[in-house]
Design an enzyme around this catalytic site. Sequence first.
Site, PDB file in Angstrom:
ATOM      1  N   GLY A   1     -26.199  -6.835  -9.762  1.00  0.00           N
ATOM      2  CA  GLY A   1     -24.772  -7.121 -10.009  1.00  0.00           C
ATOM      3  C   GLY A   1     -24.567  -8.206 -11.056  1.00  0.00           C
ATOM      4  O   GLY A   1     -23.463  -8.392 -11.561  1.00  0.00           O
TER       5      GLY A   1
ATOM      6  N   SER B   1     -32.424  -1.454  -9.583  1.00  0.00           N
ATOM      7  CA  SER B   1     -31.660  -2.670  -9.954  1.00  0.00           C
ATOM      8  C   SER B   1     -31.300  -2.684 -11.440  1.00  0.00           C
ATOM      9  O   SER B   1     -31.542  -3.671 -12.146  1.00  0.00           O
ATOM     10  CB  SER B   1     -32.408  -3.958  -9.584  1.00  0.00           C
ATOM     11  OG  SER B   1     -32.158  -4.302  -8.255  1.00  0.00           O
TER      12      SER B   1
ATOM     13  N   TYR C   1     -34.770   0.302   4.769  1.00  0.00           N
ATOM     14  CA  TYR C   1     -33.408  -0.129   4.445  1.00  0.00           C
ATOM     15  C   TYR C   1     -32.552  -0.221   5.704  1.00  0.00           C
ATOM     16  O   TYR C   1     -32.310   0.769   6.388  1.00  0.00           O
ATOM     17  CB  TYR C   1     -32.740   0.830   3.443  1.00  0.00           C
ATOM     18  CG  TYR C   1     -33.343   0.780   2.048  1.00  0.00           C
ATOM     19  CD1 TYR C   1     -34.202  -0.236   1.649  1.00  0.00           C
ATOM     20  CD2 TYR C   1     -33.034   1.763   1.115  1.00  0.00           C
ATOM     21  CE1 TYR C   1     -34.749  -0.270   0.379  1.00  0.00           C
ATOM     22  CE2 TYR C   1     -33.575   1.741  -0.162  1.00  0.00           C
ATOM     23  CZ  TYR C   1     -34.440   0.716  -0.521  1.00  0.00           C
ATOM     24  OH  TYR C   1     -34.978   0.691  -1.785  1.00  0.00           O
TER      25      TYR C   1
ATOM     26  N   LEU D   1     -25.455  -8.287 -14.112  1.00  0.00           N
ATOM     27  CA  LEU D   1     -25.039  -7.728 -15.408  1.00  0.00           C
ATOM     28  C   LEU D   1     -23.636  -7.129 -15.353  1.00  0.00           C
ATOM     29  O   LEU D   1     -23.103  -6.696 -16.372  1.00  0.00           O
ATOM     30  CB  LEU D   1     -26.054  -6.671 -15.869  1.00  0.00           C
ATOM     31  CG  LEU D   1     -27.429  -7.235 -16.254  1.00  0.00           C
ATOM     32  CD1 LEU D   1     -28.460  -6.114 -16.382  1.00  0.00           C
ATOM     33  CD2 LEU D   1     -27.331  -8.021 -17.571  1.00  0.00           C
TER      34      LEU D   1
HETATM   35  N1  LIG Z   1     -38.242   0.433  -4.975  1.00  0.00           N
HETATM   36  C1  LIG Z   1     -37.816  -0.785  -4.740  1.00  0.00           C
HETATM   37  O1  LIG Z   1     -38.586  -1.712  -4.461  1.00  0.00           O
HETATM   38  C2  LIG Z   1     -36.338  -1.031  -4.825  1.00  0.00           C
HETATM   39  C3  LIG Z   1     -35.848  -2.357  -4.796  1.00  0.00           C
HETATM   40  C4  LIG Z   1     -34.479  -2.534  -4.879  1.00  0.00           C
HETATM   41  C5  LIG Z   1     -33.628  -1.437  -4.995  1.00  0.00           C
HETATM   42  N2  LIG Z   1     -34.139  -0.164  -4.994  1.00  0.00           N
HETATM   43  C6  LIG Z   1     -33.274   1.028  -5.107  1.00  0.00           C
HETATM   44  O2  LIG Z   1     -32.431   0.886  -6.210  1.00  0.00           O
HETATM   45  C7  LIG Z   1     -31.063   0.974  -5.808  1.00  0.00           C
HETATM   46  C8  LIG Z   1     -30.245   0.131  -6.711  1.00  0.00           C
HETATM   47  O3  LIG Z   1     -30.670  -1.236  -6.673  1.00  0.00           O
HETATM   48  P1  LIG Z   1     -29.583  -2.364  -6.692  1.00  0.00           P
HETATM   49  O4  LIG Z   1     -28.607  -2.137  -5.596  1.00  0.00           O
HETATM   50  O5  LIG Z   1     -30.272  -3.685  -6.777  1.00  0.00           O
HETATM   51  O6  LIG Z   1     -28.864  -1.992  -8.096  1.00  0.00           O
HETATM   52  P2  LIG Z   1     -27.916  -2.766  -9.059  1.00  0.00           P
HETATM   53  O7  LIG Z   1     -27.091  -1.710  -9.699  1.00  0.00           O
HETATM   54  O8  LIG Z   1     -28.696  -3.670  -9.944  1.00  0.00           O
HETATM   55  O9  LIG Z   1     -27.003  -3.684  -8.129  1.00  0.00           O
HETATM   56  C9  LIG Z   1     -26.044  -3.124  -7.277  1.00  0.00           C
HETATM   57  C10 LIG Z   1     -24.988  -4.183  -6.999  1.00  0.00           C
HETATM   58  O10 LIG Z   1     -24.287  -4.449  -8.207  1.00  0.00           O
HETATM   59  C11 LIG Z   1     -22.898  -4.535  -7.966  1.00  0.00           C
HETATM   60  N3  LIG Z   1     -22.274  -3.424  -8.658  1.00  0.00           N
HETATM   61  C12 LIG Z   1     -22.672  -2.119  -8.718  1.00  0.00           C
HETATM   62  N4  LIG Z   1     -21.858  -1.406  -9.500  1.00  0.00           N
HETATM   63  C13 LIG Z   1     -20.911  -2.265  -9.935  1.00  0.00           C
HETATM   64  C14 LIG Z   1     -19.791  -2.118 -10.772  1.00  0.00           C
HETATM   65  N5  LIG Z   1     -19.502  -0.949 -11.334  1.00  0.00           N
HETATM   66  N6  LIG Z   1     -19.019  -3.205 -11.029  1.00  0.00           N
HETATM   67  C15 LIG Z   1     -19.315  -4.411 -10.472  1.00  0.00           C
HETATM   68  N7  LIG Z   1     -20.367  -4.619  -9.655  1.00  0.00           N
HETATM   69  C16 LIG Z   1     -21.158  -3.552  -9.401  1.00  0.00           C
HETATM   70  C17 LIG Z   1     -22.720  -4.465  -6.450  1.00  0.00           C
HETATM   71  O11 LIG Z   1     -22.785  -5.813  -5.998  1.00  0.00           O
HETATM   72  P3  LIG Z   1     -21.796  -6.390  -4.888  1.00  0.00           P
HETATM   73  O12 LIG Z   1     -22.421  -5.957  -3.604  1.00  0.00           O
HETATM   74  O13 LIG Z   1     -21.849  -7.857  -5.149  1.00  0.00           O
HETATM   75  O14 LIG Z   1     -20.450  -5.776  -5.124  1.00  0.00           O
HETATM   76  C18 LIG Z   1     -23.949  -3.709  -5.999  1.00  0.00           C
HETATM   77  O15 LIG Z   1     -24.309  -4.027  -4.675  1.00  0.00           O
HETATM   78  C19 LIG Z   1     -31.076   0.608  -4.322  1.00  0.00           C
HETATM   79  O16 LIG Z   1     -29.997   1.133  -3.618  1.00  0.00           O
HETATM   80  C20 LIG Z   1     -32.383   1.223  -3.882  1.00  0.00           C
HETATM   81  O17 LIG Z   1     -32.229   2.617  -3.649  1.00  0.00           O
HETATM   82  C21 LIG Z   1     -35.478   0.041  -4.926  1.00  0.00           C
END
Ligand SMILES: NC(=O)c1ccc[n+]([C@@H]2O[C@H](COP(=O)([O-])OP(=O)(O)OC[C@H]3O[C@@H](n4cnc5c(N)ncnc54)[C@H](OP(=O)(O)O)[C@@H]3O)[C@@H](O)[C@H]2O)c1
Length: 343
Positions: A219, A214, A63, A221
Amino acid sequence: MRHTQLGRSGLKVSTACLGTMNFGMRPGMGPSSSGGFDETEAARIVDAFLEAGGNVIDTADAYNGGESERVVGRAVRGRRDSVVLATKAFLPQGPGPNDRGLSRAHLTRALEGSLRRLGTDHVDLYQCHQWDDSTPIEETMATLDGFVRSGKVRYIGCSNFTAAQIVESQWAAERAGGTPFVSLQPQYSLLARSIEAEILPVCRRHGLGTLVWSPLGGGVLAGRYRRGEAPGPGTRMARLRASPMPMARAWADGLLNEPNLVVAEHVAEAAAGLGATPAAVALAWVRRRPGVTSVVVGPRTLDQLRDNLAGLDLDLPPEVAARLDEVSRPARTAPVDGTRAGE
Ligand SMILES: NC(=O)c1ccc[n+]([C@@H]2O[C@H](COP(=O)([O-])OP(=O)(O)OC[C@H]3O[C@@H](n4cnc5c(N)ncnc54)[C@H](OP(=O)(O)O)[C@@H]3O)[C@@H](O)[C@H]2O)c1
């Protein structure tokens, strides 16, 4: 916040896991496509998460070029023992053929790098970020077992493995009398439900808890994108679409398709009816799905974290949960039943 046992282990993890893919900026670059941001906000997010009772924090060596691990390490300094620190290895750490993957050669160096950046002498949950076709799984499991015996790692897990890969790994560990995986980190949300068919049942059978990533579909959803409109400035999808990397652009296009945006509209409608935010409703749905141990939220701001934690506490009325289940159901959620071929 509630804490539950992670798979067939004694480790207790909170129902929210703090994902830190957004943390840190790639050296020499501005915010990355995952939205790297300044360290003060990261520290505030970690503080609020721990104050709310969260204990598990997820990062990876990949990351933001290792910056996420450095930021996390500094943020937990002085309270390291109250945190379940989870990181991952697999992705390239250099140009050489042994700078990636799940070989003993790479994992041994990768773990040392993670420990250095995190500023700790052990990782609580060390995860294989992806399956490595070029390394015998026996070598990987023996290497991870050695890490556990040395005390540098407490528990081991995997991420993005298929059902067959999970079974192979557990059997390899069992044959060698070594340490099995206690967790899987798979993608799971109202937009990505393929794990329901085989992966979740296999996790249950083989003693793996799940930390699902995710949960908001990056984001989508959270109700920030609309059909027929370009992603707004500053959003993750706008950043991904502007990326020079074709893979990043393709990822955004894959998420912003018509069926996904229709599901997001249903979530927004349910949220309006409940007086909640769409993000809260989407997280409430995933949190209560069978087989989910912890939801890996990925906030970019403190406000997003607060909204996410509220969502994980929200109880969806059964008819709302059922409606969301119905509008997001994949075409087939069970393996093909060979005894009924031809139907
Ligand atoms: N193992 C793997 O291969 C893998 C892959 C991906 C992620 N991950 C892990 O999973 C974590 C989460 O994944 P993700 O970041 O994709 O999760 P996510 O919750 O699906 O997306 C996060 C994004 O959604 C938006 N968001 C979050 N909370 C919000 C709210 N309350 N209101 C409005 N928009 C909101 C933000 O977008 P904006 O930036 O547009 O504001 C944020 O960057 C990562 O940090 C990582 O630790 C693991």
